[in-house]
Structure formats: C-alpha cells, structure tokens
Design an enzyme around this catalytic site. Structure first.
Site, mmCIF file in Angstrom:
data_model
loop_
_atom_site.group_PDB
_atom_site.id
_atom_site.type_symbol
_atom_site.label_atom_id
_atom_site.label_comp_id
_atom_site.label_asym_id
_atom_site.label_seq_id
_atom_site.Cartn_x
_atom_site.Cartn_y
_atom_site.Cartn_z
ATOM 1 N N GLY A 69 0.792 -1.215 0.000
ATOM 2 C CA GLY A 69 0.000 0.000 0.000
ATOM 3 C C GLY A 69 0.830 1.273 0.000
ATOM 4 C CB THR A 70 3.931 2.278 1.765
ATOM 5 O OG1 THR A 70 3.389 2.292 3.089
ATOM 6 C CG2 THR A 70 4.964 3.389 1.650
ATOM 7 C CG ASN A 152 -4.534 4.102 9.182
ATOM 8 O OD1 ASN A 152 -4.933 5.248 8.995
ATOM 9 N ND2 ASN A 152 -3.351 3.842 9.688
ATOM 10 C CD GLN A 180 -6.542 -0.521 7.455
ATOM 11 O OE1 GLN A 180 -7.267 -1.441 7.825
ATOM 12 N NE2 GLN A 180 -5.224 -0.526 7.699
ATOM 13 C CG HIS A 200 0.110 -6.499 4.865
ATOM 14 N ND1 HIS A 200 0.147 -6.182 6.198
ATOM 15 C CD2 HIS A 200 0.253 -5.342 4.184
ATOM 16 C CE1 HIS A 200 0.312 -4.875 6.330
ATOM 17 N NE2 HIS A 200 0.383 -4.345 5.132
ATOM 18 C CB THR A 236 11.904 -9.204 -12.377
ATOM 19 O OG1 THR A 236 13.005 -8.979 -13.256
ATOM 20 C CG2 THR A 236 11.296 -10.572 -12.644
ATOM 21 C CB CYS A 324 2.834 3.363 9.512
ATOM 22 S SG CYS A 324 2.445 2.133 8.259
#
Length: 377
Positions: A69-70, A152, A180, A200, A236, A324
C-alpha cells in the site's frame, strides 16, 4: 491469545499459500523471458491482473502490481501529480489531514521538491469529509485529489461516490487509498480514477499490493529500468505475489457482504458493552459510517500503552493505532485533526477484528474494562 490487530496485518490464508506455491517452485520463470518457463509466468501474471481488474471494475491494463500500500500510494500521489505538472502545468493538490503517512509524506515531498500548493480539507469531529468542501477546494490547476476510503485508525468511511462526483465534475482525477476498505466495502463503482490496495490486509503476504489507475490518467513512474508494468513500474514482477494478491482479493470480495454483516453486528454489541462498563470510554470515529471490524476508544485519565500491556497479559493483542506510527511519542495526527486533545489522543486503544470472526468475544469486553480499571486505579 486473541489477535485483534487485523488492521495492522492479517495471517496468510491457506488458499493463498496453495495458489502461490507453484509459482515459487515449478513455474518460477521471469515473465519477460521468451521461452516456455517465462511464458507460463507471463500467463499467470496476466490472469492475476485480470482477476484484480474484475473486482475493481477496471481494465486489466489499469492494474499495476506494487510492493504494498505504501508504494501504491506513493506512485499514485507522486506519479499522477508530476505527470499533471508536466502535461498541463498543474501545481495544486487536495487531501485531508487524516490520511495515512504514505499519502501525507508524498504530498510533503511534492510541496518541498516540486513546488506544489496543498489544500487540506478539514474533517469533522468523527473524521468525515464534506464532499462539497472537497469539491470547493479544487482549482483549475489541481493535479489530484487524494483521500482515504476508510481511515486506518478510527475506521471512519468517506462517501467516496459523492466525493468522486464533485471532483470529476471539475475534470480532476480522484485517488482513493482503499487499503483498509478492501474486504469490507465495495471497491467497484466508487468513481475513483486510482485505487491503492495492500495484500497483507486481506490474507496475502506482506510485500504485495496494487495501484489501479485508469489508462487515461498520465502517470510518471517512480522506478525506471526495464519498463515492466507497461512502463509504470520497472522491475521483474513478483508473479507468486501477484497470484497471491488476486486470490486473496477474490476470496475477500466473495465473502465481503456476509463478513461485514456478521462482524459489524458483533462489533456494535462489543462497542456498546465497553461504553456501558467503562465510564471514561469514548468511541472515536463515525459511529455509523465506519468499517464493520474496527472499534477504537480513548480512555481519558489512563495511558493507552499501559492498557495495551495489561490487555496482552490477559491474552488480548490490540494496538494504539497505526502500526506505521508505532513507537512515536507524538499523539495521533488523525485524532488531533478530529479535535481530540493530544493528552486524550494518547490514551487510544484500537481493536480490529478479522473477517472470519466466528465466536463470541464477550470476554474481550470484560478484559477491556478490567484493564482500564487496573491502569486507572
């Protein structure tokens, strides 16, 4: 142990592990290689891209696989804004003060390095944006509007479709940070031009994510090299990660309505129980427009960290807010923006429940009350 910090991360689902394993072993090829093994990898990557696009109501070519997400938020905010600056001289951004750090820091970078102006549209005491205020903040030179679909920390859900209607009526792209929201809220039909997701949070491994950005929106890449992902993200591709993400998203979408109803009913009862038994408890965020699995409280007169430690001694793992920002001595920027005093904001405890909740957690409410009483005494 009861793990109630699912907004921070979730365990990888067995179905996801089973789906990705062949692409870590037998079908391990580089999707850019022009031989049988590489072509098998390219086929799996294309299928994963199409599956994600279907859930989002977008085209396969709109999907960019990222490391989470970041990165997706960074690519959306910086990539769209810099491209707009280059193509039409745009130099203005619109966002809110309660966004995830990856959005706020990206906005800060654009202000410092590229000379952008920024308008932060205020939220109300429950963390809600007024769509009309967002639309009013848009200027002729606005490059992008970026808002979180669901917060979040406090779980407040924004009226994404109303925001999109007001913004796009001015011809400005809208980016939704939906990290979220996935698995709890509809992702298709919001009207957003760009959507960020993280695997995740859905039962896929850490390090997997997506930025979906409509093909008509110019996007300046952050990573340069081999021109993968249609030139928007070189490197890749992680084929196994893409397959894992697509599988997790498919499962979450299939289960979404039932999970939201079941978990939402339980969490509402849990919130009522805590508020009734802990006199100092205050629910943060919007009591109605909120994620079904999120319950965040302040407990004035206590230490949030001390409550968390006491809860863990009783076998309940929760958090004080965003993972975070863990370890920071500063009060939550989200709660402060909602008008909560800094000293009260630092008493926050957040409980985020799993999508597959299947058992009563009345003992959790009891443990919360006992922990707050023990710390406050």
């Amino acid at each position: 142990m009861r793990y109630l910090d699912h907004a921070a991360t979730t365990p990888v689902r067995r179905e996801v592990l089973d789906a990705m394993l062949p692409h870590l072993t037998r079908w391990f090829g580089n999707p850019s290689s022009h031989h049988t093994v590489g072509e098998a990898a390219a086929s799996a990557l294309a299928e994963a891209r199409a599956r994600v696009a279907h859930v989002l109501g977008m085209r396969p070519g709109d999907i960019v696989f990222t490391s989470g997400g970041t990165e997706a938020n960074n690519l959306a905010v910086k990539g769209i804004a810099v491209a707009a600056q280059q193509h039409r001289g745009a130099r203005h951004l619109v966002t809110s003060p309660i966004e995830h750090e990856s959005v706020l820091e990206s906005v800060g970078y654009l202000r410092r390095v590229h000379g952008f102006d920024v308008t932060f549209v205020p939220v109300d005491g429950e963390g809600r944006l007024d769509p009309d205020a967002v639309a009013a903040a848009v200027r002729d030179d606005t490059a992008l509007v970026s808002v979180g679909y669901a917060n979040n920390e406090i779980g407040t859900v924004q009226d994404a479709t109303a925001i999109a209607a007001g913004v796009q009526g001015r011809g400005i792209p809208l980016h939704l940070d939906a990290v979220q929201a996935a698995g709890w809220l509809p992702l298709a039909g919001t009207g957003a031009d760009a959507i960020s997701l993280a695997g995740h949070k859905l039962g896929a491994p850490k390090g997997t994510g997506v930025l979906a950005v409509r093909g008509r929106i110019p996007l300046e890449p952050l990573l340069h090299g081999g021109g993968q992902e249609r030139g928007r993200r070189s490197g890749t591709e992680d084929v196994a990660g893409a397959v894992a993400f697509a599988t997790a998203l498919d499962l979450a979408e299939a289960e979404r309505a039932a999970s939201a109803e079941r978990v939402g009913a339980f969490v509402r009862a849990f919130v009522a129980r805590v508020l009734a038994t802990v006199p100092t408890a205050r629910l943060t965020g919007d009591p109605v427009h909120r994620l079904p699995g999120t319950a965040s409280f302040t407990f004035a007169g206590t230490s949030g960290e001390a409550v968390l430690l006491q809860l863990e001694r009783l076998g309940i793992v929760s958090s004080s807010g965003s993972a975070c920002a863990a370890g920071s001595d500063e009060p939550s920027h989200v709660l402060v923006a909602c008008g909560i005093a800094p000293e009260v904001a630092q008493t926050t405890v957040r409980f985020t429940f799993p999508h597959d909740l299947a058992q009563s957690l009345d003992d959790v409410a009891t443990a919360v009350a006992a922990s707050v009483a023990a710390v406050a005494s």
